[in-house]
Design a protein around this motif. Structure first.
Motif, mmCIF file in Angstrom:
data_model
loop_
_atom_site.group_PDB
_atom_site.id
_atom_site.type_symbol
_atom_site.label_atom_id
_atom_site.label_comp_id
_atom_site.label_asym_id
_atom_site.label_seq_id
_atom_site.Cartn_x
_atom_site.Cartn_y
_atom_site.Cartn_z
ATOM 1 N N GLY A 80 -14.666 -1.738 -2.681
ATOM 2 C CA GLY A 80 -15.217 -3.030 -2.276
ATOM 3 C C GLY A 80 -14.438 -4.231 -2.764
ATOM 4 N N THR A 81 -13.459 -4.039 -3.639
ATOM 5 C CA THR A 81 -12.666 -5.154 -4.154
ATOM 6 C C THR A 81 -11.846 -5.788 -3.034
ATOM 7 O OG1 THR A 81 -12.463 -4.051 -6.300
ATOM 8 C CG2 THR A 81 -10.907 -5.824 -5.827
ATOM 9 N N GLU A 82 -11.766 -7.123 -3.045
ATOM 10 C CA GLU A 82 -10.959 -7.858 -2.074
ATOM 11 C C GLU A 82 -9.660 -8.312 -2.750
ATOM 12 O OE1 GLU A 82 -11.767 -8.582 1.103
ATOM 13 O OE2 GLU A 82 -13.906 -8.062 1.205
ATOM 14 N N LEU A 83 -8.543 -7.981 -2.146
ATOM 15 C CA LEU A 83 -7.236 -8.439 -2.635
ATOM 16 C C LEU A 83 -6.672 -9.443 -1.640
ATOM 17 C CD1 LEU A 83 -5.563 -5.067 -3.729
ATOM 18 C CD2 LEU A 83 -6.768 -6.722 -5.176
ATOM 19 N N PRO A 84 -6.678 -10.726 -1.964
ATOM 20 C CA PRO A 84 -6.129 -11.701 -1.028
ATOM 21 C C PRO A 84 -4.624 -11.518 -0.878
ATOM 22 C CG PRO A 84 -6.725 -12.754 -3.102
ATOM 23 C CD PRO A 84 -7.200 -11.350 -3.186
ATOM 24 N N ALA A 85 -4.124 -11.686 0.351
ATOM 25 C CA ALA A 85 -2.683 -11.537 0.614
ATOM 26 C C ALA A 85 -2.347 -12.244 1.908
ATOM 27 C CB ALA A 85 -2.307 -10.066 0.720
ATOM 28 N N ASP A 86 -1.136 -12.787 1.965
ATOM 29 C CA ASP A 86 -0.652 -13.306 3.241
ATOM 30 C C ASP A 86 0.417 -12.387 3.840
ATOM 31 O OD1 ASP A 86 0.985 -16.104 1.558
ATOM 32 O OD2 ASP A 86 1.182 -13.938 1.284
ATOM 33 N N LEU A 87 0.650 -11.233 3.185
ATOM 34 C CA LEU A 87 1.574 -10.233 3.703
ATOM 35 C C LEU A 87 1.154 -8.880 3.122
ATOM 36 C CD1 LEU A 87 4.236 -9.530 5.228
ATOM 37 C CD2 LEU A 87 5.441 -9.958 3.083
ATOM 38 N N VAL A 88 1.072 -7.863 3.981
ATOM 39 C CA VAL A 88 0.727 -6.508 3.547
ATOM 40 C C VAL A 88 1.796 -5.557 4.052
ATOM 41 C CG1 VAL A 88 -0.947 -4.623 3.711
ATOM 42 C CG2 VAL A 88 -1.756 -6.993 3.579
ATOM 43 N N LEU A 89 2.398 -4.819 3.137
ATOM 44 C CA LEU A 89 3.378 -3.801 3.506
ATOM 45 C C LEU A 89 2.725 -2.434 3.375
ATOM 46 C CD1 LEU A 89 6.261 -2.836 4.211
ATOM 47 C CD2 LEU A 89 6.735 -2.825 1.750
ATOM 48 N N VAL A 90 2.686 -1.695 4.466
ATOM 49 C CA VAL A 90 2.157 -0.338 4.458
ATOM 50 C C VAL A 90 3.318 0.625 4.256
ATOM 51 C CG1 VAL A 90 0.963 1.449 5.787
ATOM 52 C CG2 VAL A 90 0.200 -0.937 5.920
ATOM 53 N N ALA A 91 3.296 1.353 3.138
ATOM 54 C CA ALA A 91 4.384 2.270 2.788
ATOM 55 C C ALA A 91 3.776 3.585 2.314
ATOM 56 C CB ALA A 91 5.255 1.660 1.693
ATOM 57 N N VAL A 92 3.093 4.256 3.240
ATOM 58 C CA VAL A 92 2.359 5.474 2.907
ATOM 59 C C VAL A 92 3.047 6.714 3.473
ATOM 60 C CG1 VAL A 92 0.138 4.317 2.643
ATOM 61 C CG2 VAL A 92 0.837 5.135 4.907
ATOM 62 N N GLY A 93 4.353 6.635 3.632
ATOM 63 C CA GLY A 93 5.112 7.785 4.100
ATOM 64 C C GLY A 93 5.491 7.677 5.561
ATOM 65 N N VAL A 94 6.176 8.710 6.028
ATOM 66 C CA VAL A 94 6.660 8.731 7.401
ATOM 67 C C VAL A 94 6.223 10.015 8.088
ATOM 68 C CG1 VAL A 94 8.651 7.261 6.934
ATOM 69 C CG2 VAL A 94 8.878 9.758 6.697
ATOM 70 N N ALA A 95 6.252 9.983 9.419
ATOM 71 C CA ALA A 95 5.933 11.160 10.231
ATOM 72 C C ALA A 95 7.156 11.511 11.055
ATOM 73 C CB ALA A 95 4.756 10.860 11.152
ATOM 74 N N ILE B 207 0.859 -1.181 0.000
ATOM 75 C CA ILE B 207 0.000 0.000 0.000
ATOM 76 C C ILE B 207 0.894 1.230 0.000
ATOM 77 C CG2 ILE B 207 -1.833 1.227 1.208
ATOM 78 C CD1 ILE B 207 -2.572 -1.479 2.503
ATOM 79 N N GLY B 208 0.892 1.946 -1.127
ATOM 80 C CA GLY B 208 1.744 3.107 -1.290
ATOM 81 C C GLY B 208 2.771 2.874 -2.380
ATOM 82 N N ALA B 209 2.824 3.786 -3.361
ATOM 83 C CA ALA B 209 3.730 3.628 -4.498
ATOM 84 C C ALA B 209 4.731 4.768 -4.560
ATOM 85 C CB ALA B 209 2.949 3.543 -5.806
ATOM 86 N N GLY B 210 5.289 5.111 -3.384
ATOM 87 C CA GLY B 210 6.424 6.019 -3.336
ATOM 88 C C GLY B 210 7.711 5.238 -3.533
ATOM 89 N N TRP B 211 8.834 5.814 -3.097
ATOM 90 C CA TRP B 211 10.124 5.142 -3.321
ATOM 91 C C TRP B 211 10.230 3.852 -2.511
ATOM 92 C CZ3 TRP B 211 12.379 6.540 -7.499
ATOM 93 C CH2 TRP B 211 12.250 7.847 -7.975
ATOM 94 N N ILE B 212 9.799 3.858 -1.257
ATOM 95 C CA ILE B 212 9.870 2.633 -0.458
ATOM 96 C C ILE B 212 8.959 1.563 -1.052
ATOM 97 C CG2 ILE B 212 9.402 1.591 1.794
ATOM 98 C CD1 ILE B 212 11.924 3.253 1.732
ATOM 99 N N GLY B 213 7.738 1.937 -1.409
ATOM 100 C CA GLY B 213 6.799 0.964 -1.958
ATOM 101 C C GLY B 213 7.280 0.353 -3.260
ATOM 102 N N THR B 214 7.814 1.177 -4.157
ATOM 103 C CA THR B 214 8.261 0.642 -5.445
ATOM 104 C C THR B 214 9.539 -0.184 -5.300
ATOM 105 O OG1 THR B 214 9.292 2.801 -5.919
ATOM 106 C CG2 THR B 214 7.118 2.379 -6.868
ATOM 107 N N GLU B 215 10.456 0.245 -4.443
ATOM 108 C CA GLU B 215 11.662 -0.561 -4.231
ATOM 109 C C GLU B 215 11.323 -1.886 -3.565
ATOM 110 O OE1 GLU B 215 14.878 3.121 -3.889
ATOM 111 O OE2 GLU B 215 14.489 1.858 -2.140
ATOM 112 N N ALA B 216 10.388 -1.873 -2.621
ATOM 113 C CA ALA B 216 9.969 -3.119 -1.981
ATOM 114 C C ALA B 216 9.275 -4.043 -2.977
ATOM 115 C CB ALA B 216 9.047 -2.823 -0.800
ATOM 116 N N ALA B 217 8.506 -3.462 -3.901
ATOM 117 C CA ALA B 217 7.861 -4.280 -4.929
ATOM 118 C C ALA B 217 8.899 -4.985 -5.791
ATOM 119 C CB ALA B 217 6.950 -3.406 -5.798
ATOM 120 N N ALA B 218 9.963 -4.263 -6.167
ATOM 121 C CA ALA B 218 11.027 -4.876 -6.964
ATOM 122 C C ALA B 218 11.703 -6.003 -6.195
ATOM 123 C CB ALA B 218 12.047 -3.810 -7.368
#
Length: 404
Positions: A223-238, A151-162
């Protein structure tokens, strides 16, 4: 200002550790205490979402060798969190009840991952990526997971996807914007990264949000369901500014600590660097707050001189790099893609190009993608005062242009 007899640094990340090392390199011989929450000695962050997560290395890039702090009489207190700053008494209290008097204080507390404000955000399948332990745990999870939602397509999200695709995991990236990295790069350059990931098997769910995390995956706002056994939240930092807030140090609208061009807060004996520092930048003539590792490192090195009585403004422009699959890039500057003119030198389709962002004849930012010979020229163009045209950026010798 005279040289202080005792300096305390809160935060043992890249900014704080670099400041401590640079103080000793400047010949500072006073007492020097560094308080860090993590048990690990100070390390750099880039490898966490790159080489370490990919499995190319088992360790981050350590700021200094293990014996450095002892050999240079730096009192590094790992596994120790500061819980209170008493400005009147000029001391810091840690979570063990120990008091640390200071003559100068540096805040380098960094950031924490932003939580996703939806039901299920605390379920066991949900991960974040910010620390060395996070990266090691996530890499281990990639080795057993079948389906990952990021969840999140910034630099962390895209690098983690790779990295997840390298491990053979099925990956879906959810992003509210219409493209990954859109706010930083604008639609044309963002499309390069979107196509790159698509070619490597990543599935996109763009322009949509998340309504709930469940034991079986992610429920989207439509309403779409995305099945997953791992979810990475990468929506920025505070930024971690609680200590500063509680001590009455001024904060800013961007969530940071207000510092001047020398990185000093409104309290004359307290400075701040890294993610938390909203500093007045002489080049941009306004406050900026930058959440990249190079900013923490460079500000840490710079502030050392000012902690010892200097008054030098910090002038470096933002810099970061990314590696994703066969694409490597470096970005320098601070662009506004919605309003700056995009100028491309090279071939977007081949992913070998330099992107410039131009405003009033001034290069506000430059990003080289799989092109490695012009780094110094790009740095000079972004930092300098040369007035250039789009045609010159596309066709002229960049080194000559930068020196004109």
């Amino acid at each position: 200002m005279s040289e202080p007899g005792r300096i305390v640094i809160i935060g043992a990340g890249l900014g704080g550790a670099t400041a401590a090392a640079t103080l000793r390199e400047h010949g500072y011989s006073g007492e020097l205490v560094v308080l860090g929450q993590e048990e690990h000695r100070p390390y750099e962050l880039p490898a966490l979402s790159k080489g370490l997560l990919l499995g190319d290395t088992d360790e981050p890039d350590w700021v200094r060798d293990e014996g450095f702090y002892r050999e240079h009489d730096i009192d590094l207190r790992s596994g120790t969190a500061a819980i209170r700053i008493e400005r009147g008494a000029r001391l810091v209290v840690d979570d063990k009840g120990t008091e640390h008097p200071y003559e100068r204080l540096l805040l380098a507390t960094g950031s924490r991952p932003r939580p996703l404000p939806v039901p299920g955000a605390d379920l066991p399948l949900v991960r974040t990526l910010r620390t060395l332990d996070d990266a090691l745990a996530l890499r281990a999870a990639f080795s057993t997971a079948e389906r990952v939602v990021i969840i999140g397509a910034g630099w962390i999200g895209t690098e983690a996807a790779a990295a997840a695709r390298r491990h053979g995991v099925e990956v879906t990236v959810v992003e509210q914007a219409a493209a990954p990295l859109l706010a930083v790069l604008g639609p044309e350059v963002a499309a390069v990264f979107q196509d790159l990931h698509s070619e490597n098997g990543v599935h996109w769910r763009l322009g949509t949000g998340v309504s709930e995390l469940t034991g079986g995956g992610v429920r989207l706002s439509d309403g779409t369901e995305l099945p997953a056994d791992l979810v990475l939240v990468a929506v920025g930092v505070a930024p971690r500014v609680d200590l500063a807030h509680d001590a009455g140090i001024d904060l800013t609208d961007d969530g940071g600590i207000a510092v001047d061009a020398t990185l000093r807060t409104g309290a004359s004996d307290i400075y701040a660097v890294g993610d938390i520092a909203s500093h007045f930048h002489p080049r941009y003539r306004r406050r900026i707050r930058v959440e990249h590792w190079a900013n923490a490192k460079n500000q840490g090195a710079h502030v050392a001189g000012n902690l010892l009585g200097g008054q030098e403004p910090y002038r470096n422009v933002p810099y970061f790099f990314s590696d994703q699959y066969s694409l490597g890039c470096e970005y320098r500057g601070l662009a506004d893609p919605d309003n700056d003119e995009l100028v491309v030198r090279g071939d977007l389709a081949k992913r070998e190009f330099i992107a410039f962002w131009l405003r009033g004849g001034e290069v506000t930012a430059a990003m080289n993608v799989n092109v490695w010979d012009d780094g110094e020229a790009l740095k000079a163009l972004v930092e300098g005062d040369a007035t250039v045209t789009a045609q010159q950026l596309r066709e002229s010798d960049l080194s000559a242009l930068a020196s004109s």
